[in-house]
Scaffold this motif. Structure first.
Motif, short mmCIF file in Angstrom:
data_model
loop_
_atom_site.label_atom_id
_atom_site.label_comp_id
_atom_site.label_asym_id
_atom_site.label_seq_id
_atom_site.Cartn_x
_atom_site.Cartn_y
_atom_site.Cartn_z
N ARG A 88 0.87 -1.19 0.00
CA ARG A 88 0.00 0.00 0.00
C ARG A 88 0.90 1.23 0.00
O ARG A 88 1.98 1.22 0.57
N GLY A 89 0.45 2.32 -0.60
CA GLY A 89 1.31 3.49 -0.63
C GLY A 89 0.70 4.71 -1.28
O GLY A 89 -0.21 5.33 -0.73
N ALA A 90 1.16 5.04 -2.48
CA ALA A 90 0.91 6.33 -3.09
C ALA A 90 -0.56 6.65 -3.29
O ALA A 90 -1.04 7.72 -2.89
N VAL A 91 -1.30 5.74 -3.91
CA VAL A 91 -2.70 6.05 -4.26
C VAL A 91 -3.57 6.25 -3.02
O VAL A 91 -4.25 7.29 -2.91
N PRO A 92 -3.59 5.34 -2.05
CA PRO A 92 -4.44 5.60 -0.86
C PRO A 92 -4.00 6.82 -0.08
O PRO A 92 -4.86 7.52 0.48
N ILE A 93 -2.70 7.07 -0.02
CA ILE A 93 -2.23 8.27 0.69
C ILE A 93 -2.74 9.53 0.02
O ILE A 93 -3.22 10.46 0.67
N THR A 94 -2.67 9.57 -1.30
CA THR A 94 -3.13 10.75 -2.04
C THR A 94 -4.63 10.97 -1.82
O THR A 94 -5.09 12.09 -1.59
N PHE A 95 -5.40 9.90 -1.90
CA PHE A 95 -6.85 10.02 -1.68
C PHE A 95 -7.16 10.46 -0.25
O PHE A 95 -8.04 11.29 -0.01
N ALA A 96 -6.39 9.90 0.71
CA ALA A 96 -6.65 10.25 2.11
C ALA A 96 -6.32 11.72 2.38
O ALA A 96 -7.04 12.40 3.11
N ILE A 97 -5.22 12.20 1.81
CA ILE A 97 -4.86 13.61 1.98
C ILE A 97 -5.92 14.51 1.37
O ILE A 97 -6.29 15.55 1.92
N THR A 98 -6.46 14.10 0.21
CA THR A 98 -7.51 14.88 -0.45
C THR A 98 -8.76 14.96 0.42
O THR A 98 -9.37 16.04 0.57
N CYS A 99 -9.15 13.83 1.00
CA CYS A 99 -10.33 13.82 1.87
C CYS A 99 -10.13 14.71 3.09
O CYS A 99 -11.03 15.47 3.48
N ARG A 100 -8.94 14.63 3.68
CA ARG A 100 -8.69 15.45 4.88
C ARG A 100 -8.63 16.93 4.51
O ARG A 100 -9.16 17.77 5.26
N ALA A 101 -7.99 17.26 3.40
CA ALA A 101 -7.88 18.66 3.00
C ALA A 101 -9.24 19.26 2.65
O ALA A 101 -9.48 20.46 2.83
N ALA A 102 -10.16 18.41 2.14
CA ALA A 102 -11.49 18.89 1.75
C ALA A 102 -12.42 19.03 2.94
O ALA A 102 -13.55 19.52 2.80
N GLY A 103 -11.99 18.58 4.12
CA GLY A 103 -12.82 18.69 5.31
C GLY A 103 -14.02 17.78 5.32
O GLY A 103 -15.06 18.12 5.89
N LEU A 104 -13.92 16.61 4.68
CA LEU A 104 -15.04 15.67 4.65
C LEU A 104 -15.30 15.10 6.05
O LEU A 104 -14.39 15.01 6.88
N PRO A 105 -16.54 14.70 6.32
CA PRO A 105 -16.84 14.08 7.62
C PRO A 105 -15.96 12.84 7.84
O PRO A 105 -15.81 12.02 6.94
N HIS A 106 -15.38 12.74 9.03
CA HIS A 106 -14.50 11.63 9.40
C HIS A 106 -13.26 11.55 8.51
O HIS A 106 -12.64 10.49 8.39
N GLY A 107 -12.92 12.66 7.89
CA GLY A 107 -11.72 12.68 7.04
C GLY A 107 -10.45 12.38 7.81
O GLY A 107 -9.56 11.68 7.31
N ASP A 108 -10.38 12.89 9.06
CA ASP A 108 -9.19 12.63 9.87
C ASP A 108 -9.07 11.15 10.22
O ASP A 108 -7.98 10.58 10.23
N VAL A 109 -10.21 10.52 10.52
CA VAL A 109 -10.19 9.09 10.86
C VAL A 109 -9.74 8.27 9.66
O VAL A 109 -8.91 7.36 9.77
N MET A 110 -10.30 8.58 8.48
CA MET A 110 -9.90 7.85 7.27
C MET A 110 -8.42 8.04 6.98
O MET A 110 -7.71 7.09 6.61
N PHE A 111 -7.94 9.25 7.18
CA PHE A 111 -6.53 9.53 6.92
C PHE A 111 -5.63 8.71 7.85
O PHE A 111 -4.65 8.10 7.41
N ASN A 112 -5.97 8.66 9.14
CA ASN A 112 -5.15 7.91 10.09
C ASN A 112 -5.19 6.42 9.82
O ASN A 112 -4.18 5.71 9.97
N ILE A 113 -6.37 5.91 9.42
CA ILE A 113 -6.47 4.49 9.09
C ILE A 113 -5.61 4.15 7.88
O ILE A 113 -4.89 3.14 7.86
N VAL A 114 -5.65 5.01 6.86
CA VAL A 114 -4.85 4.79 5.66
C VAL A 114 -3.36 4.82 6.00
O VAL A 114 -2.57 3.99 5.52
N PHE A 115 -2.97 5.77 6.84
CA PHE A 115 -1.57 5.84 7.23
C PHE A 115 -1.14 4.56 7.96
O PHE A 115 -0.08 4.00 7.69
N LEU A 116 -1.97 4.08 8.88
CA LEU A 116 -1.63 2.87 9.63
C LEU A 116 -1.58 1.66 8.71
O LEU A 116 -0.68 0.81 8.83
#
Length: 258
Positions: A88-116
């Motif tokens: 896992r790497g580039a693609v999920p990280i890019t999507f997760a950063i986009t969700c967090r930057a857009a301020g989507l609901p639970h974006g921080d949770v999705m970002f942390n899960i993707v990072f883990l």
């Protein structure tokens, strides 16, 4: 298709895009590092580990086996190894950063899960690739790389040309029987094409007087002829020329240019 095509300046183009790719990856992971808050990871530790191991042991193998089903030449061991290589790497990280930057609901949770999940994948799968390759029996010695000139002579040939180049540092021992180029008695299939002396370059002739410390660039028909030349002169390949690993790596299942 472009990577498998033959076109002018293919090598320089490939090197350029390779550098751009590394720069993009460095920027992406730098951004990831700046956005990660380690104290938040404990809240997603359990779901992150569950998702990671489901992806590694269930969804990734299932998708690989379904995708490779029409290709009969892949053995069961090949399919298992391809399943294990899915880091896992580039693609999920890019999507997760986009969700967090857009301020989507639970974006921080999705970002942390993707990072883990990315971290688990890199640690569990990335560090065990050589072991899995040997265990599955798909490792084999790499192909002998084409001899390349060192940084003093930045010259390369198209892949379809089998000629090999190398540069040789002239030593006093090589000049014992004469200091002229003709006295080196190069093999029949080897040609001296350039000399570097200090910061100067020139094309030599048989009567060129060589000095200890000169770097002589030679061209041979193939790798075997080049090896014979180096052995006859008591020289070795340049230190920065590519060398095969000491032990086998896993087999390349797809062409390099892909």
């Amino acid at each position: 298709m472009v990577g498998n095509s033959k076109f002018v300046h293919r090598r320089s183009t490939r090197n350029f895009f390779d550098g751009i790719t590394w720069l993009a990856q460095l920027s992406m992971f730098l951004t990831l590092g700046l956005l990660v808050n380690p104290s938040e990871l404990k809240d997603v530790l359990v779901p992150g580990l569950v998702i990671s191991f489901v992806m590694i042991f269930v969804t990734r193998p299932l998708s690989v086996f379904l995708s490779l089903a029409p290709f009969r030449r892949y053995t069961l061991r090949d399919r298992l190894f391809v399943s294990w290589v899915g880091l896992r790497g580039a693609v999920p990280i890019t999507f997760a950063i986009t969700c967090r930057a857009a301020g989507l609901p639970h974006g921080d949770v999705m970002f942390n899960i993707v990072f883990l999940c990315t971290l688990v994948s890199l640690v569990v799968q990335g560090t065990t690739l050589p072991l899995m390759a040997r265990w599955l029996g798909v490792s084999e010695p790499p192909a002998e790389p084409q001899q390349a000139a060192s940084q003093d002579f930045d010259i390369d040939f198209p892949e379809e040309i089998k000629s090999s180049t190398s540069d040789i540092e002239i030593t006093e021992a090589m000049l014992e029987h004469g200091a002229h180029l003709m006295d080196l008695r190069l093999p029949e299939k080897t040609l001296a094409i350039m000399v570097k002396r200090g910061e100067s370059y020139f094309v030599p002739t048989g009567k060129t007087l060589l000095h200890p410390g000169d770097r002589l660039m030679v061209l041979s028909d193939n790798q075997q002829a080049l090896d014979d030349t180096l052995q006859r002169l008591g020289a070795s390949a340049p230190a920065d020329a590519p060398k095969p690993p000491k032990r086998p790596w896993y087999s390349v299942l797809f062409d390099d240019s892909e």
